[in-house]
Design an enzyme around this catalytic site. Structure first.
Site, PDB file in Angstrom:
ATOM      1  N   CYS A 140       8.387  -5.970  -7.828  1.00 19.42           N
ATOM      2  CA  CYS A 140       7.830  -5.233  -8.962  1.00 19.42           C
ATOM      3  C   CYS A 140       6.388  -5.662  -9.074  1.00 19.42           C
ATOM      4  CB  CYS A 140       8.598  -5.541 -10.251  1.00 19.42           C
ATOM      5  SG  CYS A 140       7.843  -4.833 -11.743  1.00 19.42           S
ATOM      6  N   CYS A 154       4.408   0.998  -7.949  1.00 18.08           N
ATOM      7  CA  CYS A 154       5.613   0.708  -8.724  1.00 18.08           C
ATOM      8  C   CYS A 154       6.802   0.859  -7.799  1.00 18.08           C
ATOM      9  CB  CYS A 154       5.712   1.669  -9.902  1.00 18.08           C
ATOM     10  SG  CYS A 154       7.260   1.571 -10.832  1.00 18.08           S
TER      11      CYS A 154
END
Length: 263
Positions: free
Chosen positions: A189, A74
């Site tokens: 992302c 992440c």
């Protein structure tokens, strides 16, 4: 001898894009996938509160699963917390995820690069330092999408997404300047690779979409050389841990399809 797992962590289920690549390079270890769905999306969190949450959560996860390595799949969590996690748990091995700004700067021909990320990653000084260090000669546009991670989650759970909404989220990435156009978009992302085909379809012109999933997996592979070898059978059970304790049925179906048992 028990083989300790590799733990993958994300705010939701986007980190499965990294798992997919890691299984190719590191096929014989059991995996634990942790989705902090109770706190998704991270972009809505104040930084101090999110940092405190992550340190506390990892104290529990490391004790429960005893991973041989933890991959923070992440960008938002990594750019905020990776250094703090290494300080708090010095005996653990962490692999972070950062925007692929350096390879984008090396590959661009027009000099116009966009970084498509969550608002949290866009505002992080870590991201701006990467631009300063590796892309000073490029025009880098930071695009903080409020909704794209949630759209990716919807697509992963349900198999469909509003393409007009995807088009709106990616539109600011495309810049025309002095007769040149953006030619690279960094997917900063881990959720976004699951929507890349929809992005290609709705983009105003072709670009290279840089996905960091394989690079993260290769970093994990490099670090694994210093870790205890896995057992020969590779038959350990892969577990998906949802922090809510009650994942929606779409999540359960998805992780089952990736070979995990949901908890």
């Amino acid at each position: 001898m028990e083989t300790r797992p590799i733990l993958f962590f994300d705010s939701g289920i986007g980190g499965l894009s990294v798992v997919k690549e890691a299984r190719i390079l590191l096929p014989r270890r059991p995996y634990v996938y942790v989705a902090d769905d109770a706190a998704f999306p991270y972009g809505a969190w104040e930084e101090g509160a999110l940092l405190e949450r992550m340190v506390g959560l990892f104290a529990e996860l490391l004790e429960t699963y005893r991973p041989v390595m933890s991959v923070i799949a992440c960008n938002t969590a990594s750019t905020l917390a990776i250094h703090r996690l290494r300080e708090a748990f010095p005996g653990e091995t962490f692999v972070g995820t950062v925007p692929a700004i350096k390879p984008a700067a090396e590959r661009t021909r027009s000099g116009l690069v966009s970084v498509l990320a969550t608002p949290g990653t866009v505002k992080r000084q870590y991201t701006r330092d990467l631009i300063r260090d590796y892309a000073a000669k490029c025009h880098v546009r930071l695009v903080g999408s409020e909704n794209l991670a949630a759209l990716a989650e919807q697509y992963m759970r349900e198999g469909h997404v509003d393409e007009a909404a995807v088009e709106r989220e990616i539109a600011p990435c495309f810049v025309e300047q002095d007769g040149k156009r953006t030619d690279i978009v960094v997917l900063a992302c881990t959720h976004y690779p699951f929507l890349v085909n929809r992005m290609r379809k709705t983009a105003p012109w072709p670009v290279d979409w840089i996905d960091t999933s394989e690079a993260i997996a290769r970093r994990a592979l490099a670090l694994s050389a210093n870790l205890p070898a896995p057992s020969s059978d590779g038959n350990g059970q892969d577990i998906a841990h949802f922090t809510s304790g009650a994942p929606v049925e779409g999540y359960r179906r998805l992780v089952t399809g990736f070979g995990f048992i949901a908890r």
